[in-house]
Design an enzyme around this catalytic site. Structure first.
Site, short mmCIF file in Angstrom:
data_model
loop_
_atom_site.label_atom_id
_atom_site.label_comp_id
_atom_site.label_asym_id
_atom_site.label_seq_id
_atom_site.Cartn_x
_atom_site.Cartn_y
_atom_site.Cartn_z
N ASN A 113 44.34 49.88 -20.27
CA ASN A 113 45.76 50.11 -20.49
C ASN A 113 46.54 49.72 -19.24
OD1 ASN A 113 48.34 51.08 -20.90
ND2 ASN A 113 47.71 53.10 -21.61
N HIS A 164 50.79 47.42 -28.06
CA HIS A 164 50.43 47.93 -26.73
C HIS A 164 48.93 48.21 -26.70
CE1 HIS A 164 50.10 50.25 -23.15
NE2 HIS A 164 50.11 51.43 -23.75
N CYS A 208 54.88 53.14 -20.96
CA CYS A 208 54.22 51.92 -21.41
C CYS A 208 55.11 51.07 -22.31
CB CYS A 208 52.92 52.26 -22.14
SG CYS A 208 51.71 53.11 -21.10
#
Length: 335
Positions: free
Chosen positions: A287, A257, A117
């Protein structure tokens, strides 16, 4: 970060998400979970899911076209295409090459970055060096994911978390004192086993056994990843601010994030930063991994939350385990 020869900033942004929205109510009919369970533990209410014909490159191309338009740049002016993804169309050719061809960016080099990520932060840091050194003038950096293809839809601990989407930025020279002021990239490979997709390549080639063990899906130790995330997001922010000679009070806006609302809130609390100065969209997107930061950045800009001259930190964590942060003094290229 080495002293820049050319100051580097973001000229334009663009995003793309699929049409299909998967709600928590939909998931209640698919797996043993509930809207309340998902919301209270993650903050997620909905996420976007790619259509059967859509792959990571398809989403990336749409986001890239919008970023090019926003920056006022033609595809033929792009010198380099970097795509951050953990769900590429295929192992090779690189998704960046597929994007380069589709856009008609004939003069551009192209390659992928895979850093969980944190991939977009790694790609942004990498792309900025090409501009800073004078090797390139304009660089297209994209984060794109179709993680819905890598999720075990019978595992309630992971299938509720992830969504599909893409975000893109155009990097180019900006006036002195603006743009990227500091970057910090980190990794703790000892924690790699905490978030992984074990099978399908050279370690465990696809077989009946790997399929039976669901090793072609995302595996995650959520508790340990959570602890890692809160720690490194704080460290990353503090380190890039310190590198630029700034304090926490000089941080105008934070784009973290978008993995879990609890992680975001915990990080903001450590900085004593009000949530009004933190962009949060995990409730709508889930996500989106490497696409998370550029999607959030684009939305914050469109909403007018980031103004010319603001100090903005982008910070992420992910599989690897990796983490990274970028500090920018925002420059509005369209002024």
């Amino acid at each position: 970060m080495p002293k820049q020869v050319v100051p580097v900033g973001i000229w334009g942004t663009g995003i793309y998400v699929p049409e299909r929205i998967l709600t928590n109510a939909d998931l209640e009919r698919m797996v043993d979970t509930s809207d309340e369970w998902i919301r209270t533990r993650t903050g997620i209410r909905t996420r976007y899911i790619a259509a059967e014909h859509e792959a990571a490159s398809d989403l990336a191309i749409q986001a890239a076209r919008r970023a090019l338009e926003d920056a006022g740049v033609d595809a033929e002016e792009i010198d380099l295409v970097i795509v951050a993804t953990n769900s590429p169309d295929m192992l090779f050719p690189a998704t960046a090459c597929l994007v380069q061809h589709a856009l008609g960016a004939r003069e551009a080099g192209a390659f992928d970055v895979q850093a969980g990520c944190t991939g977009f932060i790694y790609a942004l840091a990498c792309g900025s060096q090409f501009v800073a050194s004078g090797t390139a003038r304009t660089v297209l950096v994209i984060g794109t994911e179709v993680l819905s293809r890598l999720v075990n839809w019978k595992d309630r601990n992971t299938c509720v978390l992830f969504g599909d989407g893409a975000g893109a930025v155009i990097l180019g020279p900006v006036p002195e004192g603006y743009g990227i002021l500091a970057t910090r990239l980190g990794a703790e490979g000892s924690g790699g086993h905490l978030l992984s997709l074990p099978a399908g390549l050279s370690r465990y080639p696809a077989s009946e056994e790997t399929l039976a063990k669901n090793q072609h899906f995302i595996h995650m130790n959520g508790r340990e990843v959570f602890k890692f995330a809160v720690r490194v997001m704080e460290e990353g922010c503090r380190e890039v601010l310190q590198a630029a000679g700034l304090g926490l009070k000089e941080l105008d806006f934070l784009i973290p994030h978008q993995a879990n609302i609890r992680i975001i809130e915990a990080a903001a609390k450590r900085f004593d930063l009000p949530l009004e100065r933190v962009w949060i969209n995990v409730d709508r997107y889930g996500n989106t991994s490497a696409a998370s930061i550029p999607i959030a950045l684009h939305e914050a800009l469109v909403a007018g939350r980031i103004q010319n001259g603001n100090h903005v930190v982008l910070v992420a964590f992910g599989a690897g385990l990796t983490w990274g942060a970028v500090l920018m003094r925002w420059y509005d290229h369209r002024r």
